[in-house]
Write an enzyme that holds these catalytic residues in place. Sequence first.
Site, PDB file in Angstrom:
ATOM      1  N   LYS A   1       5.862 -22.524 -56.918  1.00  0.00           N
ATOM      2  CA  LYS A   1       6.974 -22.092 -57.773  1.00  0.00           C
ATOM      3  C   LYS A   1       6.327 -21.488 -59.019  1.00  0.00           C
ATOM      4  CE  LYS A   1       9.461 -22.825 -60.906  1.00  0.00           C
ATOM      5  NZ  LYS A   1       9.517 -21.919 -62.081  1.00  0.00           N
TER       6      LYS A   1
ATOM      7  N   GLU B   1      -1.744 -30.816 -65.510  1.00  0.00           N
ATOM      8  CA  GLU B   1      -2.611 -30.215 -66.521  1.00  0.00           C
ATOM      9  C   GLU B   1      -1.673 -29.724 -67.600  1.00  0.00           C
ATOM     10  OE1 GLU B   1      -4.103 -27.951 -68.842  1.00  0.00           O
ATOM     11  OE2 GLU B   1      -4.488 -26.478 -67.271  1.00  0.00           O
TER      12      GLU B   1
ATOM     13  N   CYS C   1      -3.925 -23.324 -73.024  1.00  0.00           N
ATOM     14  CA  CYS C   1      -3.990 -24.767 -73.267  1.00  0.00           C
ATOM     15  C   CYS C   1      -5.328 -25.174 -73.868  1.00  0.00           C
ATOM     16  CB  CYS C   1      -3.737 -25.521 -71.973  1.00  0.00           C
ATOM     17  SG  CYS C   1      -4.764 -24.960 -70.613  1.00  0.00           S
TER      18      CYS C   1
ATOM     19  N   GLU D   1       1.418 -28.778 -80.236  1.00  0.00           N
ATOM     20  CA  GLU D   1       0.885 -27.572 -79.585  1.00  0.00           C
ATOM     21  C   GLU D   1       1.766 -26.380 -79.972  1.00  0.00           C
ATOM     22  OE1 GLU D   1       1.089 -27.122 -75.203  1.00  0.00           O
ATOM     23  OE2 GLU D   1      -0.999 -26.497 -75.345  1.00  0.00           O
TER      24      GLU D   1
HETATM   25  P1  NAI Z   1       7.258 -25.681 -68.917  1.00  0.00           P
HETATM   26  O1  NAI Z   1       6.414 -26.881 -68.830  1.00  0.00           O
HETATM   27  O2  NAI Z   1       8.735 -25.856 -69.160  1.00  0.00           O
HETATM   28  O3  NAI Z   1       7.120 -24.785 -67.577  1.00  0.00           O
HETATM   29  C1  NAI Z   1       6.009 -24.775 -66.740  1.00  0.00           C
HETATM   30  C2  NAI Z   1       6.472 -24.628 -65.300  1.00  0.00           C
HETATM   31  O4  NAI Z   1       7.233 -25.773 -64.924  1.00  0.00           O
HETATM   32  C3  NAI Z   1       7.394 -23.433 -65.040  1.00  0.00           C
HETATM   33  O5  NAI Z   1       7.109 -22.939 -63.759  1.00  0.00           O
HETATM   34  C4  NAI Z   1       8.784 -24.068 -65.064  1.00  0.00           C
HETATM   35  O6  NAI Z   1       9.757 -23.355 -64.342  1.00  0.00           O
HETATM   36  C5  NAI Z   1       8.508 -25.400 -64.403  1.00  0.00           C
HETATM   37  N1  NAI Z   1       9.445 -26.480 -64.727  1.00  0.00           N
HETATM   38  C6  NAI Z   1      10.061 -26.723 -65.906  1.00  0.00           C
HETATM   39  N2  NAI Z   1      10.776 -27.857 -65.833  1.00  0.00           N
HETATM   40  C7  NAI Z   1      10.615 -28.356 -64.580  1.00  0.00           C
HETATM   41  C8  NAI Z   1      11.106 -29.501 -63.884  1.00  0.00           C
HETATM   42  N3  NAI Z   1      11.896 -30.394 -64.497  1.00  0.00           N
HETATM   43  N4  NAI Z   1      10.724 -29.684 -62.608  1.00  0.00           N
HETATM   44  C9  NAI Z   1       9.911 -28.814 -61.991  1.00  0.00           C
HETATM   45  N5  NAI Z   1       9.426 -27.705 -62.592  1.00  0.00           N
HETATM   46  C10 NAI Z   1       9.761 -27.478 -63.872  1.00  0.00           C
HETATM   47  O7  NAI Z   1       6.626 -24.747 -70.036  1.00  0.00           O
HETATM   48  P2  NAI Z   1       7.299 -23.569 -70.892  1.00  0.00           P
HETATM   49  O8  NAI Z   1       8.747 -23.877 -71.133  1.00  0.00           O
HETATM   50  O9  NAI Z   1       6.950 -22.295 -70.250  1.00  0.00           O
HETATM   51  O10 NAI Z   1       6.493 -23.680 -72.268  1.00  0.00           O
HETATM   52  C11 NAI Z   1       6.771 -24.726 -73.202  1.00  0.00           C
HETATM   53  C12 NAI Z   1       5.494 -25.200 -73.832  1.00  0.00           C
HETATM   54  O11 NAI Z   1       4.665 -25.815 -72.854  1.00  0.00           O
HETATM   55  C13 NAI Z   1       4.619 -24.120 -74.426  1.00  0.00           C
HETATM   56  O12 NAI Z   1       5.022 -23.768 -75.719  1.00  0.00           O
HETATM   57  C14 NAI Z   1       3.276 -24.779 -74.412  1.00  0.00           C
HETATM   58  O13 NAI Z   1       3.163 -25.624 -75.531  1.00  0.00           O
HETATM   59  C15 NAI Z   1       3.297 -25.629 -73.160  1.00  0.00           C
HETATM   60  N6  NAI Z   1       2.633 -24.970 -72.008  1.00  0.00           N
HETATM   61  C16 NAI Z   1       1.385 -25.372 -71.647  1.00  0.00           C
HETATM   62  C17 NAI Z   1       0.711 -24.738 -70.629  1.00  0.00           C
HETATM   63  C18 NAI Z   1      -0.653 -25.155 -70.224  1.00  0.00           C
HETATM   64  O14 NAI Z   1      -1.456 -24.299 -69.883  1.00  0.00           O
HETATM   65  N7  NAI Z   1      -0.963 -26.424 -70.178  1.00  0.00           N
HETATM   66  C19 NAI Z   1       1.295 -23.607 -69.916  1.00  0.00           C
HETATM   67  C20 NAI Z   1       2.643 -23.285 -70.312  1.00  0.00           C
HETATM   68  C21 NAI Z   1       3.255 -23.944 -71.342  1.00  0.00           C
END
Ligand code: NAI
Length: 476
Positions: free
Chosen positions: A175, A251, A285, A380
């Site tokens: 996904k 991660e 990250c 973050e």
């Molecule tokens: P997110 O954690 O909401 O999304 C990441 C992925 O998870 C996307 O594919 C999203 O559709 C999916 N997702 C979201 N909620 C879910 C659920 N309940 N069940 C299954 N899948 C789910 O991250 P978002 O909203 O893009 O960014 C928010 C913050 O997260 C950023 O500002 C940053 O601080 C952090 N982040 C960290 C990352 C990393 O590399 N560790 C990457 C992206 C965001």
Amino acid sequence: MERFDHVIDGQVRPSADGRTFESVNPHTREPWAEVALGGRAEVEAAVEAASRAFHQGSWPRMTTGERRQILYRLADLMLEHRQELARRDTMDMGKPISRLLNGEVAGAASNFRLAADEADLDHAEVYPKDADHHIYTQYDPAGVVAAVAPWNFALTMGSWKVAAPLAWGNTVVLKPAEQSPGSATLMAELALEAGMPPGVFNVVHGFGPGSAGGFLVEHPEVARITFTGSSEVGAAISKVAADRLVPVTLECGGKGANLVFADADLDVAVPSSVRSIYSNSGQVCLVTSRVYVQRPIFDEFVARFVEQAEALRLGDPMDPATDLGPIVSQEQYDKVCGYLDSIPEDGGKILTGGRAGDGWYVRPTVAIGLPPAARACREEIFGPVVCVAPFDTEDEGVNLANDSDYGLTATLYTQDLRRAHQVAERLRAGTVWVNTWGVRERKAPFGGYKLSGVGREGGHFHRDFFTEPKAIVMRY
Ligand code: NAI
Ligand code: MG
């Protein structure tokens, strides 16, 4: 408008109900692609296909060498399509295309080769001591793997999340993040062209809870969940998985600390520190968003850092000369701006940077004078914003670095070998870089302490997660 559909059971297809959502180009802030919006039906179809491909198909029963051939072919095809893969990530999420063409696409392709080699060259344990029995380990593929990817490295993380489970004989439903659907779609199509059987590698598009992401991680046929994204969503997925005892690797975010000691070579430390916060506009990250500089060199470090930060070029990510593209979305832009506004409120001063004034662009920002409890120092930001503060003793520096809810990476600059080893040992982070930043050995463990995640990725850590190790005890 371009169009991205799901890849389910070897078919590129829209949602059954025809619903779609838009991917917005963050440079123009205009939609540029229409994307199939997956719901329960599409997740059901994809997991069913993956389950069939796992239980009845050839993929898990191939030798690692046979799978390796297909994964190598996929890597070659990705390189052949490097322009298109790069263009899709840049249009979807605004990363400078030069970064994709000069490294990321090749890195993504090599994720498949590396994983295939890892699985092919690995050998299982034989336990020799028993006179009556032959006892050995077999690493069985676990089953259907759910991979949930982020947008900040759509292709790099998309390939990383699926390469190892595929190499070990699992089948996968990916996904992609809703902000970056393009490259994953093409990658799954290329996998079919490379000869991967239908149902082995599926892609379903959509959002998180109540959409494709949520339905996928809840699906009872899923044997493993691998996730990269925010700590909040990581925790939510963990809870869902716990009910079915499904192992997860998470991660999550980071708040990397960077310790610059007075004996550091500033010709190395300054450009490396600049790169380690402004790469991908800080949407990484691994960034070092907290810099602690030993007092005797504080002023000089800050002056040189600001000068180099101001030299970076903001602009159209399709322009090969661009260093910093836009922030990915309105939501993320507003989040970053909220932290910019918090800096003076929390007693800090912005030396350079801030809103660029046009679109979702934020200039490389340097803040000083913030107390360690300030929001910009603790949370973050995921934007090009760094907090710089002085420290005096080695102990104080280490304590400041470790005083975080996160523990993904830490960096230090020193020319003292004793200090390099001892401080590296004391830093509570999954990766510690000394006199460099961002170098990844993909066989080494990758993951974080504390809120930065659960589990480790890479090398044999992948094998341990994506297989069921089995002890076989055979009487002579
Ligand atoms: P997110 O954690 O909401 O999304 C990441 C992925 O998870 C996307 O594919 C999203 O559709 C999916 N997702 C979201 N909620 C879910 C659920 N309940 N069940 C299954 N899948 C789910 O991250 P978002 O909203 O893009 O960014 C928010 C913050 O997260 C950023 O500002 C940053 O601080 C952090 N982040 C960290 C990352 C990393 O590399 N560790 C990457 C992206 C965001
Ligand atoms: Mg989210």
